[in-house]
Design a protein around this motif. Structure first.
Motif, PDB file in Angstrom:
ATOM      1  N   THR A   1       0.830  -1.206   0.000  1.00 12.68           N
ATOM      2  CA  THR A   1       0.000   0.000   0.000  1.00 12.68           C
ATOM      3  C   THR A   1       0.864   1.256   0.000  1.00 12.68           C
ATOM      4  OG1 THR A   1      -1.693  -1.210   1.205  1.00 12.68           O
ATOM      5  CG2 THR A   1      -1.893   1.172   1.166  1.00 12.68           C
ATOM      6  N   THR A   2       1.921   1.243   0.796  1.00 18.59           N
ATOM      7  CA  THR A   2       2.836   2.388   0.838  1.00 18.59           C
ATOM      8  C   THR A   2       3.488   2.604  -0.513  1.00 18.59           C
ATOM      9  OG1 THR A   2       3.272   1.932   3.167  1.00 18.59           O
ATOM     10  CG2 THR A   2       4.850   3.345   2.030  1.00 18.59           C
ATOM     11  N   TRP A   3       3.900   1.513  -1.157  1.00 16.49           N
ATOM     12  CA  TRP A   3       4.539   1.583  -2.479  1.00 16.49           C
ATOM     13  C   TRP A   3       3.569   2.147  -3.517  1.00 16.49           C
ATOM     14  CZ3 TRP A   3       3.583  -1.751  -6.824  1.00 16.49           C
ATOM     15  CH2 TRP A   3       4.484  -1.604  -7.867  1.00 16.49           C
ATOM     16  N   LEU A   4       2.315   1.646  -3.518  1.00 18.75           N
ATOM     17  CA  LEU A   4       1.319   2.146  -4.473  1.00 18.75           C
ATOM     18  C   LEU A   4       1.015   3.624  -4.260  1.00 18.75           C
ATOM     19  CD1 LEU A   4      -1.187  -0.837  -4.492  1.00 18.75           C
ATOM     20  CD2 LEU A   4       0.226  -0.076  -6.410  1.00 18.75           C
ATOM     21  N   LEU A   5       0.882   4.023  -3.015  1.00 19.32           N
ATOM     22  CA  LEU A   5       0.615   5.434  -2.721  1.00 19.32           C
ATOM     23  C   LEU A   5       1.776   6.321  -3.155  1.00 19.32           C
ATOM     24  CD1 LEU A   5      -1.112   5.078   0.755  1.00 19.32           C
ATOM     25  CD2 LEU A   5      -2.187   5.834  -1.372  1.00 19.32           C
ATOM     26  N   ALA A   6       3.009   5.856  -2.964  1.00 20.25           N
ATOM     27  CA  ALA A   6       4.185   6.644  -3.369  1.00 20.25           C
ATOM     28  C   ALA A   6       4.253   6.780  -4.888  1.00 20.25           C
ATOM     29  CB  ALA A   6       5.458   5.994  -2.842  1.00 20.25           C
ATOM     30  N   PRO A  56      -1.865  11.999  -5.338  1.00 26.26           N
ATOM     31  CA  PRO A  56      -1.596  11.612  -3.950  1.00 26.26           C
ATOM     32  C   PRO A  56      -2.827  11.008  -3.278  1.00 26.26           C
ATOM     33  CG  PRO A  56      -1.830  13.978  -4.134  1.00 26.26           C
ATOM     34  CD  PRO A  56      -1.844  13.435  -5.539  1.00 26.26           C
ATOM     35  N   GLY A  57      -2.593   9.997  -2.452  1.00 26.02           N
ATOM     36  CA  GLY A  57      -3.673   9.359  -1.718  1.00 26.02           C
ATOM     37  C   GLY A  57      -4.544   8.436  -2.542  1.00 26.02           C
ATOM     38  N   MET A  58      -4.162   8.163  -3.788  1.00 27.83           N
ATOM     39  CA  MET A  58      -5.008   7.362  -4.665  1.00 27.83           C
ATOM     40  C   MET A  58      -4.556   5.898  -4.685  1.00 27.83           C
ATOM     41  SD  MET A  58      -5.648   7.900  -8.666  1.00 27.83           S
ATOM     42  CE  MET A  58      -6.268   6.615  -9.665  1.00 27.83           C
ATOM     43  N   VAL A  59      -5.489   5.004  -4.475  1.00 26.70           N
ATOM     44  CA  VAL A  59      -5.257   3.580  -4.661  1.00 26.70           C
ATOM     45  C   VAL A  59      -6.344   3.113  -5.616  1.00 26.70           C
ATOM     46  CG1 VAL A  59      -5.195   1.319  -3.573  1.00 26.70           C
ATOM     47  CG2 VAL A  59      -4.360   3.299  -2.335  1.00 26.70           C
ATOM     48  N   GLY A  60      -5.980   2.816  -6.837  1.00 27.87           N
ATOM     49  CA  GLY A  60      -6.967   2.392  -7.825  1.00 27.87           C
ATOM     50  C   GLY A  60      -6.600   2.867  -9.204  1.00 27.87           C
ATOM     51  N   SER A  61      -7.566   2.876 -10.060  1.00 24.51           N
ATOM     52  CA  SER A  61      -7.367   3.163 -11.462  1.00 24.51           C
ATOM     53  C   SER A  61      -7.711   4.607 -11.797  1.00 24.51           C
ATOM     54  CB  SER A  61      -8.260   2.219 -12.262  1.00 24.51           C
ATOM     55  OG  SER A  61      -8.607   2.742 -13.493  1.00 24.51           O
ATOM     56  N   HIS A 105     -11.167  -0.161 -13.034  1.00 21.03           N
ATOM     57  CA  HIS A 105     -11.122  -1.134 -11.959  1.00 21.03           C
ATOM     58  C   HIS A 105     -12.159  -0.832 -10.874  1.00 21.03           C
ATOM     59  CE1 HIS A 105      -7.072  -1.546 -13.725  1.00 21.03           C
ATOM     60  NE2 HIS A 105      -7.387  -2.805 -13.579  1.00 21.03           N
ATOM     61  N   ASN A 106     -12.993   0.165 -11.083  1.00 19.44           N
ATOM     62  CA  ASN A 106     -13.976   0.530 -10.069  1.00 19.44           C
ATOM     63  C   ASN A 106     -15.371   0.009 -10.399  1.00 19.44           C
ATOM     64  OD1 ASN A 106     -12.037   1.822  -8.609  1.00 19.44           O
ATOM     65  ND2 ASN A 106     -12.377   3.778  -9.584  1.00 19.44           N
ATOM     66  N   ASP A 107     -15.449  -1.030 -11.215  1.00 18.97           N
ATOM     67  CA  ASP A 107     -16.711  -1.670 -11.528  1.00 18.97           C
ATOM     68  C   ASP A 107     -17.339  -2.182 -10.235  1.00 18.97           C
ATOM     69  OD1 ASP A 107     -18.058  -4.502 -12.181  1.00 18.97           O
ATOM     70  OD2 ASP A 107     -18.339  -3.138 -13.876  1.00 18.97           O
ATOM     71  N   ILE A 108     -18.628  -2.058 -10.105  1.00 22.32           N
ATOM     72  CA  ILE A 108     -19.312  -2.427  -8.861  1.00 22.32           C
ATOM     73  C   ILE A 108     -19.096  -3.899  -8.522  1.00 22.32           C
ATOM     74  CG2 ILE A 108     -21.541  -2.943  -9.942  1.00 22.32           C
ATOM     75  CD1 ILE A 108     -20.990  -1.265  -6.516  1.00 22.32           C
ATOM     76  N   ASN A 109     -18.997  -4.773  -9.534  1.00 27.96           N
ATOM     77  CA  ASN A 109     -18.775  -6.193  -9.265  1.00 27.96           C
ATOM     78  C   ASN A 109     -17.401  -6.429  -8.653  1.00 27.96           C
ATOM     79  OD1 ASN A 109     -21.274  -6.987 -10.314  1.00 27.96           O
ATOM     80  ND2 ASN A 109     -20.461  -6.928 -12.386  1.00 27.96           N
ATOM     81  N   ARG A 140     -12.439  -3.599   3.486  1.00 30.52           N
ATOM     82  CA  ARG A 140     -11.741  -3.079   4.669  1.00 30.52           C
ATOM     83  C   ARG A 140     -11.702  -1.565   4.655  1.00 30.52           C
ATOM     84  NH1 ARG A 140      -7.869  -7.089   3.417  1.00 30.52           N
ATOM     85  NH2 ARG A 140      -6.414  -5.438   2.912  1.00 30.52           N
ATOM     86  N   LEU A 141     -11.531  -0.959   3.473  1.00 26.34           N
ATOM     87  CA  LEU A 141     -11.534   0.504   3.385  1.00 26.34           C
ATOM     88  C   LEU A 141     -12.887   1.062   3.814  1.00 26.34           C
ATOM     89  CD1 LEU A 141      -9.637   1.230   0.045  1.00 26.34           C
ATOM     90  CD2 LEU A 141      -8.896   1.838   2.330  1.00 26.34           C
ATOM     91  N   ALA A 142     -13.969   0.401   3.397  1.00 24.09           N
ATOM     92  CA  ALA A 142     -15.308   0.858   3.748  1.00 24.09           C
ATOM     93  C   ALA A 142     -15.539   0.784   5.253  1.00 24.09           C
ATOM     94  CB  ALA A 142     -16.357   0.026   3.022  1.00 24.09           C
ATOM     95  N   GLU A 143     -14.857  -0.158   5.899  1.00 20.81           N
ATOM     96  CA  GLU A 143     -14.973  -0.300   7.356  1.00 20.81           C
ATOM     97  C   GLU A 143     -13.918   0.530   8.098  1.00 20.81           C
ATOM     98  OE1 GLU A 143     -14.513  -4.481   7.764  1.00 20.81           O
ATOM     99  OE2 GLU A 143     -16.463  -4.933   6.893  1.00 20.81           O
ATOM    100  N   SER A 144     -13.170   1.364   7.378  1.00 21.93           N
ATOM    101  CA  SER A 144     -12.088   2.180   7.937  1.00 21.93           C
ATOM    102  C   SER A 144     -11.019   1.316   8.603  1.00 21.93           C
ATOM    103  CB  SER A 144     -12.623   3.203   8.948  1.00 21.93           C
ATOM    104  OG  SER A 144     -13.521   4.061   8.301  1.00 21.93           O
TER     105      SER A 144
END
Length: 123
Positions: A79-84, A92-97, A102-106, A116-120
């Protein structure tokens, strides 16, 4: 591959090169990741449904080879590597596409990362 010759690219009797290891592994990983049948992967992978299924049946090899690095859940270092990387690219602060492919609901519903992100609760 040293594990199984199913994923080795072979020539037929006419010398025509067959499907690549990448195509077969990609089909198996997509079916495992998305929980979809072979007929939904065959056109993307440009191979028959039966070959997609054969790739899945040989997925023990795919799991043995790719699990330690690619099929596991991301850890704090990942996660640290992806954020960097994304911060260096101006996101900054982005994890995703960037293009939201990659944000398809399925994908989000099946993702333990986004759950886990949704649950903080995330690395």
């Amino acid at each position: 591959m040293e594990y199984d010759d199913y994923f080795v690219c072979k020539e037929d009797t006419l010398g025509k090169v067959g499907l690549s290891s990448y195509q077969k592994c990609n089909a198996a990983i997509r079916m495992l990741a998305y929980g979809i049948p072979g007929d939904l992967v065959d056109e993307y992978a440009r191979m028959s449904e039966s070959t997609c299924l054969a790739s899945l049946y040989n997925c023990e090899v795919v799991i043995a080879v790719f699990d330690p690095e690619y099929l596991r859940e991301p850890n704090v270092m990942d996660t640290t590597w992806l954020l960097a990387i994304n911060a260096d690219r101006g996101f900054p602060g982005m994890v995703g596409s960037i293009n939201c492919s990659h944000n398809d609901i399925n994908v989000l519903q099946r993702s333990s990362v986004f759950g886990r992100l949704a649950e903080s609760n995330c690395p």
